[in-house]
Design an enzyme around this catalytic site. Structure first.
Site, PDB file in Angstrom:
ATOM      1  CE1 TYR A  69      -3.572  -2.675   0.856  1.00 46.89           C
ATOM      2  CE2 TYR A  69      -1.846  -3.533   2.287  1.00 46.89           C
ATOM      3  CZ  TYR A  69      -3.047  -3.702   1.623  1.00 46.89           C
ATOM      4  OH  TYR A  69      -3.720  -4.891   1.722  1.00 46.89           O
ATOM      5  CG  HIS A  70       0.308   3.397   2.424  1.00 43.61           C
ATOM      6  ND1 HIS A  70       0.575   2.801   3.639  1.00 43.61           N
ATOM      7  CD2 HIS A  70      -1.046   3.471   2.328  1.00 43.61           C
ATOM      8  CE1 HIS A  70      -0.560   2.535   4.253  1.00 43.61           C
ATOM      9  NE2 HIS A  70      -1.565   2.934   3.484  1.00 43.61           N
ATOM     10  N   PRO A  71       2.176   3.662  -2.168  1.00 42.28           N
ATOM     11  CG  PRO A  71       1.431   3.703  -4.377  1.00 42.28           C
ATOM     12  CD  PRO A  71       1.005   3.338  -2.993  1.00 42.28           C
TER      13      PRO A  71
END
Lengths: 615, 479
Positions: free
Chosen positions: A548-550
């Protein structure tokens, strides 16, 4: 191609209940929303299983009896090397089966907490072919929304371009979670990274961006991260980040999640942490009045979660910003012959009807997300910096489940409810996370009858997820589509295994009878000692990993060689392009990044408005 | 900055570059936001740019023309601007303001040039119509290739620049042995007085420091000629013109003082008409002859004040002209006339004998330019000066007080008589870059008689005749 046989085999459809018969149709819908590569992978795996059945029995799965199908699957499962193949098939089947099983008990009702505030929305099909603005913001997620609001409040004529559609809270309440899932995510939620190991990397695509489908968890950027950004990377906005974080928290109405709707999943995590003496607490979230619908990841059906389309974009529109939906930006227009060097002149947006439309603007704010921003810049001829697209951090994550004697019913309560920060200093953040059935990253073990039993018994499972602070080992490739390469660092692989162990320890401490490890070869352990042995004997690549959260693919910093953007978020090599999304962060933020991205966008655009006003 | 560097970097030495003019017609439709019907639109534009259009770069241009919208507007006074950048910015943008039904509207659109669809993208112009910055409608205009391509291509012209201010910039690039002059002569119609402001840069041939100097002179109707010199001052390159102490020449402005303030002036210049090249234009652009002379504007109007010895001359639309000389020095003998013939007609004559060996024995070369009804005669200056290998060249007799110029072309002939009465003439000493001296006798209150005849039906008939009584500006130089 129908997958009736495959579905019947995987979930052991014995004809006693109705809902398994609807799963193949639902599966078709899921597959149609997937990117071509993922769909082809699934079809190839399904074809291989059918071929195995044909070779073994002379018939395909659809023509076998339930008993024969069970026998074929048992034959496959006996070969450990083929287990990843089965898991590839199980993920979309479980997604479809979970939905149908849930709908069997009647669709979940959502009650509006409050009406959506108004937005100034225009579909791309109705936007004029030629228009001008003071600033164009590409993307309406956490970064884009804040950028639009800051610029509009400064008196600029702002147009926000969003590739996805607008979805109202009321529309979420009307539709099944899976129907929303395939629409709200890019690639139908099946974005994955290429590399070792492959990671599922879901990102949102709608007005509100990923904030529409995140869990609502709002962590402030840790001080040690800000200090590193400032001192090691020369990212000066980090020095005054507290002010912007405060403003972001105020806008999103961030508060600690009350215990009343926390749900049993969260309570299990708290009980385990209490027994171990670990630091744990209900998370701070942006969902005042949350009713525990457990549908954050497919759009909050009550409007409690303050995604940016409910909290920031209405303010931006009130200040004059306009949002164009279903508008995918083909390229940023650049005037190469301006005095002083190339300068952004606006954007060109793709449109089927007439080839597209142009908006001319002297300021272009790119907030398309860490996966799309580098591609857009490359398409625009602005991808010259050698580090553009590199430096990708993704918060690799894994999850485990614990089976308890009493029902947990994890999907009743807050989706992501409790944070366990005992190991945060070691780069491991554990969060009690439950999802609507099938939508989580946890894959139930087994196939056929075993899997069916797990499905039927899912009410006794509590799930925990852990994400780790990773080294930037990823890279966004190409100009179109979503092509991401990611290599898990050896240190991060160790962290993931330690995270599995820590989550197992927490679940056992909370009273779990057994822990489902998510490791295909040893899916269940009944003691901590057994878990330690399993973890010691496996590698992180055998875990079910998602990410998640690139962040970080167009990072800002002082060094012109190392960072594509300068400390003020201005893309190097061209005037008039600001980066204001997660891609501008110099390194992994180590926590759920919504507040960080919003604060960064605020700092960057405020600096820009000051520069404009001082002219 | 070294002379070599400036000569490489500057094209301002040739300020009179060419522009671009073309006409374009586009047809299309308009749909107003508050209407359901589609209106037909026709746009006829004449586009002009101050430079030759560059396909690889960006050209800013002005547009004038007519906008017709069926049932709503027919405005022949439409004005706007174009940003023509088909390859660099891949955009040709039109912003045209016009009036429809009393409402001031702006058509703003651009062609987005694409290599994949070159013809469509170069001929289709989607636009938005704005009123006070608010969009009120959208539409698309198309360039009809079938009927308009040939007229469009045939309409292209590349006329020379008509910006007089551009000629005020200094030509000198540091070479020794050069002289450059900015001079202005004016006649005040109210008092009959004449003015002469001479600004000169001299770069001595021995390589010593260049200096700026000059003089101002007034030729009152009721008194003796009064003049005073200023400078010499150290030459500091002024991009826009001439500067020697407080004496300056800038585009549209002349100011300064001399003789410790006894003479001071502050005059605004309003150029009128196209530049007039007394010598062939190429002589000005490529200084191959010993010197060249030209007028940034054939005639100008002057407003302001000129004070001398307590008397103030107030100019209000006074006629005159500014001229420029650049070369190696003064001629061996010369005569000059500027005659404002009225009605926009101007006669400019320079007759000169070169100092160069081999040329100094020749009779004066006459450069005569008569601008009448907007056309210059003879068509080429070389015709008057050299004739056909000397045959048929114009002739000059430069003896004072009355000097004459005569000449003829195939069907026209001219006779000019200039009288410089001694009491209205000022004698001054000129110094060349090589240290040589010449004496010039100048009068801004000279008399002139010009007779222009045309051969018609077997005889010479008077085509025009002008008599200037004290309003001609003339000078004769000798050594």
């Amino acid at each position: 191609m129908s997958h009736t046989g495959l579905v019947a085999a995987l979930i052991a459809d014995d004809g006693t209940t109705d809902w398994p018969r609807r799963v193949p149709d639902r599966l078709e819908t899921v597959l149609s929303a997937m990117p071509a590569a993922a769909r082809a992978g699934f079809l190839a795996a399904a074809g291989a299983v059918d071929a195995y059945a044909l070779a073994r029995t002379g018939r395909t799965l659809a023509r076998l009896t339930a008993l024969e199908r069970q026998s074929v699957l048992a034959g496959l499962a006996a070969r450990p090397a083929l287990l990843p193949l089965l898991d590839l098939l199980k993920v979309p089947v479980l997604l479809s089966a979970g939905t149908e099983r849930m709908l069997d008990g009647g669709p979940p009702a959502g009650t509006l907490t409050r009406a959506d505030p108004p937005l100034d929305l225009t579909p791309a099909s109705a936007w004029p072919s030629r228009s001008t603005a003071d600033a164009v913001v590409i993307g309406s997620g956490a970064g884009g929304a804040v950028a639009a609001r800051t610029l509009a409040r400064a008196g600029l004529d702002v147009v926000v371009l969003e590739e996805g559609s607008h979805h109202s809270t009321e529309s979420f309440g009307r539709r099944a979670p899976l129907d929303r899932f395939t629409e709200l995510y890019r690639d139908g939620g099946a974005t994955f990274t290429i590399g070792s190991p492959p990671l599922l990397l879901p990102v949102g695509r709608a007005v509100g961006g990923t904030t529409l489908v995140n869990s609502g968890t709002c962590y402030r950027t840790p001080d040690h991260v800000l200090s590193r950004w400032s001192k090691d990377f020369g990212w000066t906005p980090a020095d005054d980040f507290g002010r912007h974080l405060n403003e972001a928290e105020r806008t999103l109405r961030v508060a600690t999640q009350p215990l009343d709707v926390l749900g049993a999943n969260g309570r299990v995590a708290l009980a385990g942490a209490r027994a171990l003496g670990w630091r744990a607490a209900p998370l701070r979230r942006n969902a005042p009045g949350c009713r525990g619908s457990c549908q954050c990841v497919v759009g909050c059906p009550t409007g409690a979660k303050q995604s940016v389309q409910l909290s920031v974009l209405p303010d931006a529109c009130a200040a004059g910003a306009r949002i164009v939906t279903e508008a995918r930006v083909e390229r940023i227009l650049v005037d190469p012959d301006r005095p002083g060097g190339p300068r952004a002149a606006g954007v060109r947006v793709r449109r089927e009807r007439d080839g597209g439309f142009d908006i001319l603007a002297p300021l272009v704010v790119v907030a398309a997300g860490a996966l799309q921003t580098p591609q857009l810049l490359r398409r625009s001829g602005l991808g010259g910096h050698p580090r553009l697209g590199h430096n990708l951090s993704v918060h690799p994550a894994t999850s485990v489940a614990g089976r308890f004697a009493e029902p947990v019913t994890a999907w009743q309560g807050v989706l992501q409810s409790v944070g366990v920060e005992e190991h945060h200093d070691a780069g491991i953040l554990i969060e009690a996370t439950a999802t609507p059935p099938g939508m989580g990253s946890f894959v139930l073990p087994g196939a056929g009858g075993e899997l069916r039993r797990e499905l039927e018994d899912a009410g006794r499972l509590a799930t925990l997820g852990a994400m780790i602070a990773d080294r930037p080992g990823g890279r966004v490739l190409g100009r179109h589509g979503t092509a991401v390469r990611y290599h898990l660092d050896r240190r991060d692989a160790g962290r993931l295994l330690r995270a599995v162990l820590a989550m197992g320890e927490l679940l056992f401490a909370a009273g779990a009878e057994e822990v489902l490890t998510g490791i295909p070869r040893t899916p269940r352990v009944r003691s901590l000692t057994e878990l330690r042995d399993v973890v010691a004997g496996t590698g992180a690549r055998r875990l079910h990993l998602s990410a998640y959260h690139p962040t970080g693919t167009a990072a800002a910093g002082a060094s012109p060689q190392r960072f594509p953007a300068d400390p003020q978020g201005r893309l190097r090599g061209v005037h008039g392009v600001l980066i204001a999304d997660a891609s501008v962060l110099p390194s992994c933020p180590q926590v759920n990044p919504q507040l960080t991205v919003m604060a960064a966008a605020m700092a960057i655009t405020e600096n820009q408005t000051k520069a404009i006003m001082s002219r | 900055m070294s002379a070599a560097t400036t000569s490489r970097t500057g094209t301002d030495g040739h300020p009179a570059g060419r522009g671009t003019v073309f006409s374009e017609t586009m047809l299309g439709t308009l749909r107003l936001d508050d209407e359901h019907r589609v209106r037909r639109v026709r746009l006829d534009l004449t586009v002009s740019a101050d430079r030759v259009m560059r396909l690889w770069g960006t050209t800013e241009a002005r547009a004038e023309g007519r906008v017709r919208i069926s049932g709503w507007s027919d405005d022949a006074g439409a004005r706007g601007e174009l940003e023509i950048s088909p390859l660099a910015r891949r955009r040709i943008r039109y912003r045209v303001e016009f009036t429809a039904d009393g409402r001031r509207l702006t058509l703003d659109g651009w062609k987005s040039v694409s290599a994949r669809r070159p013809v469509a993208s170069m001929t289709v112009l989607p636009y938005t119509l704005h009123e006070d910055g608010t969009p009120i409608g959208t539409g698309t205009l198309r360039f009809p290739l079938g009927t308009q391509l040939l007229p469009f291509l045939a309409s292209f012209r590349f006329p020379r620049s008509r910006r007089p201010g551009a000629f005020v910039r200094p030509r000198w690039r540091g070479e020794p042995g050069r002289t450059e002059v900015w001079y202005t002569t004016v006649t005040d119609p109210d008092t009959g007085s004449g003015l002469w402001l001479h600004h000169e840069l001299t770069a001595p041939a021995d390589g010593s420091q260049p200096y700026a100097h000059g003089w101002a002179a007034v030729f009152p109707e009721d008194g003796p000629v009064r003049h005073a010199r200023f400078g010499p001052a150290r030459w500091s390159r002024a991009e826009s013109g001439f500067r020697a102490g407080e004496v300056t020449v800038r585009p549209g402005r002349l100011s300064g003082s001399a003789d410790e303030g006894a003479l001071h002036w502050d005059i605004a210049e309003r150029p009128g008409g196209a530049p007039l090249f007394t010598f062939p234009r190429w002589c000005w652009r490529h200084p191959l002859l010993p010197a060249a002379h030209m007028l940034p504007a054939a005639r100008s109007r002057y407003d302001g004040t000129f004070t001398h010895d307590g008397r103030t001359l107030t100019l209000s639309g006074a006629p005159g002209a500014s001229a420029r000389i650049y070369g190696h020095g003064n001629a061996r003998r010369w005569a000059w006339l500027h005659a404002d013939l009225g009605g926009g007609d101007v006669l400019e004559i320079v007759a000169a004998v070169s100092t160069r060996p081999g040329l100094r024995g020749l009779p004066p070369a006459v450069f005569l330019r008569l601008r009448r009804h907007g056309r210059d005669w003879p068509r080429r200056p070389e015709r008057a000066a050299a004739g056909w290998a000397g045959a048929g060249r114009f002739r000059a007799d430069t003896t004072l007080p009355t000097w004459t110029v005569t000449g003829r072309t195939a069907l026209r002939r001219i006779r000019v008589e200039v009288t410089q009465p001694p009491d209205r003439t000022l004698a001054l000493d000129y110094t060349d870059p090589d240290g040589g001296h010449a004496t010039c006798r100048n009068s801004e209150r000279a008399d002139a008689h010009v007779l222009l005849e045309r051969w018609w039906l077997g005889g010479w008939r008077t085509e025009a005749e002008w008599t200037l009584d004290g309003t001609a500006h003339a000078e004769v130089g000798t050594r």
